[in-house]
Write a protein that holds these residues in place. Structure first.
Motif, mmCIF file in Angstrom:
data_model
loop_
_atom_site.group_PDB
_atom_site.id
_atom_site.type_symbol
_atom_site.label_atom_id
_atom_site.label_comp_id
_atom_site.label_asym_id
_atom_site.label_seq_id
_atom_site.Cartn_x
_atom_site.Cartn_y
_atom_site.Cartn_z
ATOM 1 N N TYR A 1 0.833 -1.204 0.000
ATOM 2 C CA TYR A 1 0.000 0.000 0.000
ATOM 3 C C TYR A 1 0.869 1.256 0.000
ATOM 4 O O TYR A 1 0.494 2.281 -0.603
ATOM 5 C CB TYR A 1 -0.931 0.031 1.212
ATOM 6 N N SER A 2 2.013 1.202 0.662
ATOM 7 C CA SER A 2 2.917 2.352 0.688
ATOM 8 C C SER A 2 3.329 2.747 -0.726
ATOM 9 O O SER A 2 3.369 3.929 -1.080
ATOM 10 C CB SER A 2 4.151 2.044 1.538
ATOM 11 N N PHE A 3 3.633 1.739 -1.560
ATOM 12 C CA PHE A 3 3.974 2.016 -2.964
ATOM 13 C C PHE A 3 2.768 2.585 -3.699
ATOM 14 O O PHE A 3 2.893 3.544 -4.477
ATOM 15 C CB PHE A 3 4.444 0.728 -3.655
ATOM 16 N N LEU A 4 1.591 1.989 -3.477
ATOM 17 C CA LEU A 4 0.358 2.475 -4.106
ATOM 18 C C LEU A 4 0.093 3.925 -3.712
ATOM 19 O O LEU A 4 -0.291 4.755 -4.549
ATOM 20 C CB LEU A 4 -0.818 1.584 -3.682
ATOM 21 N N TYR A 5 0.316 4.227 -2.452
ATOM 22 C CA TYR A 5 0.066 5.579 -1.934
ATOM 23 C C TYR A 5 0.989 6.602 -2.598
ATOM 24 O O TYR A 5 0.538 7.649 -3.081
ATOM 25 C CB TYR A 5 0.268 5.592 -0.426
ATOM 26 N N HIS A 6 2.290 6.295 -2.628
ATOM 27 C CA HIS A 6 3.265 7.262 -3.134
ATOM 28 C C HIS A 6 3.225 7.431 -4.646
ATOM 29 O O HIS A 6 3.421 8.537 -5.161
ATOM 30 C CB HIS A 6 4.679 6.857 -2.703
ATOM 31 N N PHE A 7 2.970 6.343 -5.370
ATOM 32 C CA PHE A 7 3.046 6.399 -6.826
ATOM 33 C C PHE A 7 1.696 6.599 -7.517
ATOM 34 O O PHE A 7 1.651 6.849 -8.719
ATOM 35 C CB PHE A 7 3.701 5.131 -7.368
ATOM 36 N N TYR A 8 0.596 6.494 -6.763
ATOM 37 C CA TYR A 8 -0.712 6.660 -7.406
ATOM 38 C C TYR A 8 -1.672 7.539 -6.605
ATOM 39 O O TYR A 8 -2.148 8.552 -7.102
ATOM 40 C CB TYR A 8 -1.350 5.287 -7.652
ATOM 41 N N LEU A 9 -1.954 7.150 -5.367
ATOM 42 C CA LEU A 9 -2.999 7.831 -4.605
ATOM 43 C C LEU A 9 -2.653 9.275 -4.275
ATOM 44 O O LEU A 9 -3.457 10.185 -4.492
ATOM 45 C CB LEU A 9 -3.302 7.046 -3.320
ATOM 46 N N GLU A 10 -1.456 9.501 -3.722
ATOM 47 C CA GLU A 10 -1.087 10.862 -3.331
ATOM 48 C C GLU A 10 -0.949 11.788 -4.536
ATOM 49 O O GLU A 10 -1.494 12.900 -4.517
ATOM 50 C CB GLU A 10 0.201 10.860 -2.503
ATOM 51 N N PRO A 11 -0.237 11.377 -5.625
ATOM 52 C CA PRO A 11 -0.168 12.243 -6.810
ATOM 53 C C PRO A 11 -1.550 12.547 -7.390
ATOM 54 O O PRO A 11 -1.826 13.682 -7.803
ATOM 55 C CB PRO A 11 0.680 11.435 -7.790
ATOM 56 N N LYS A 12 -2.446 11.549 -7.415
ATOM 57 C CA LYS A 12 -3.798 11.738 -7.934
ATOM 58 C C LYS A 12 -4.561 12.735 -7.067
ATOM 59 O O LYS A 12 -5.245 13.621 -7.588
ATOM 60 C CB LYS A 12 -4.533 10.395 -7.970
ATOM 61 N N TRP A 13 -4.436 12.602 -5.745
ATOM 62 C CA TRP A 13 -5.135 13.503 -4.837
ATOM 63 C C TRP A 13 -4.625 14.936 -4.989
ATOM 64 O O TRP A 13 -5.414 15.879 -5.015
ATOM 65 C CB TRP A 13 -4.940 13.037 -3.392
ATOM 66 N N LYS A 14 -3.320 15.091 -5.126
ATOM 67 C CA LYS A 14 -2.741 16.430 -5.270
ATOM 68 C C LYS A 14 -3.211 17.088 -6.575
ATOM 69 O O LYS A 14 -3.496 18.283 -6.602
ATOM 70 C CB LYS A 14 -1.214 16.360 -5.244
ATOM 71 N N THR A 15 -3.318 16.283 -7.629
ATOM 72 C CA THR A 15 -3.783 16.818 -8.912
ATOM 73 C C THR A 15 -5.216 17.291 -8.807
ATOM 74 O O THR A 15 -5.575 18.376 -9.277
ATOM 75 C CB THR A 15 -3.680 15.727 -9.998
ATOM 76 N N ILE A 16 -6.077 16.494 -8.163
ATOM 77 C CA ILE A 16 -7.478 16.857 -7.994
ATOM 78 C C ILE A 16 -7.620 18.073 -7.077
ATOM 79 O O ILE A 16 -8.368 19.005 -7.353
ATOM 80 C CB ILE A 16 -8.278 15.671 -7.414
ATOM 81 N N TYR A 17 -6.839 18.061 -5.997
ATOM 82 C CA TYR A 17 -6.947 19.141 -5.006
ATOM 83 C C TYR A 17 -6.489 20.485 -5.584
ATOM 84 O O TYR A 17 -7.058 21.531 -5.278
ATOM 85 C CB TYR A 17 -6.097 18.792 -3.787
ATOM 86 N N GLN A 18 -5.453 20.447 -6.434
ATOM 87 C CA GLN A 18 -4.893 21.679 -6.990
ATOM 88 C C GLN A 18 -5.665 22.196 -8.195
ATOM 89 O O GLN A 18 -5.489 23.335 -8.606
ATOM 90 C CB GLN A 18 -3.425 21.450 -7.367
ATOM 91 N N SER A 19 -6.499 21.342 -8.786
ATOM 92 C CA SER A 19 -7.232 21.755 -9.990
ATOM 93 C C SER A 19 -8.467 22.593 -9.643
ATOM 94 O O SER A 19 -8.914 22.643 -8.516
ATOM 95 C CB SER A 19 -7.670 20.512 -10.758
#
Length: 220
Positions: free
Chosen positions: A202-220
């Protein structure tokens, strides 16, 4: 409406803690520790009996944790995730399962612990530590818990599923001890190993997918 809720946080630290616990447990088992011997005897005396209904349940239910069954369930879950275009979750599932079971094979042949020298109620081959059934079920159903937390919106349904997913590996582990093919320390070791890989995966999933996706949505 776009979901801007931040995903569950990184699990690298708890994953590392579980890895350390697993390493200590494996060392105690491989060294023939008296603590492990006492632990096994206490749990066996609590669990094992000659109740006919228990024997029938254990000998049947334990088959649900067989390697081929777990592999089939993993493939089905992988395909379902692909169909619904949840590619990151699909490869998280496949990668975590492959890593956990591959590592389990290595540890089994490194420690070479023999199975209990008593009559087995079901067929079992290979070495004893850690329990492959426990590793496979803890990893697969741990992944299902993660996916449930991430994908299921209803809190009630989410809670019900998490309880169900948790019960399955616990019952599988119980049957492995009850049918005399594993020591309790094998089962506990398998659970710890499975949880470790779920958390690190999950740590890999979080760093390479979930967190970048959340930051993109949050900043848009």
């Amino acid at each position: 409406m776009i979901n801007t809720k931040r995903p569950p946080r990184d699990t690298l630290i708890p994953g590392t803690i579980f890895l350390i616990i697993y390493t200590i447990w494996a060392i105690l088992v491989s060294s023939g520790s008296q603590f492990i011997h006492n632990f096994d005897n206490i749990i066996i005396n609590i669990i094992c009996n000659s109740n006919t209904a228990n024997i029938k349940f254990a000998t049947i239910f334990t088959n649900l944790g067989n390697t081929n069954v777990i592999v089939i369930e993993t493939i089905i879950l992988f395909i379902i995730l692909l169909v619904f275009k949840q590619y990151a979750y699909a490869f998280y599932t496949a990668g975590t399962m492959a890593a956990a079971n591959g590592y389990n094979w290595i540890i089994k042949h490194a420690i070479e612990r023999h199975r209990p020298f008593v009559h087995h109620l079901v067929y079992a081959s290979g070495y004893s530590f850690p329990s492959g059934h426990s590793v496979g079920s803890a990893t697969l159903f741990g992944i299902l818990i993660v996916l449930t937390i991430l994908l299921v919106k209803s809190k009630t349904f989410k809670s019900i599923l998490i309880i169900f997913w948790t019960c399955f590996p616990l019952l599988i582990g119980y049957t492995r001890v009850y049918t005399h093919v594993h020591y309790p320390s094998d089962v506990l070791g398998g659970w710890i190993e499975g949880i470790t890989f779920v958390l690190i995966g999950y740590s890999f999933l979080y760093h390479f997918y979930l967190e970048p996706k959340w930051k993109t949505i949050y900043q848009s």
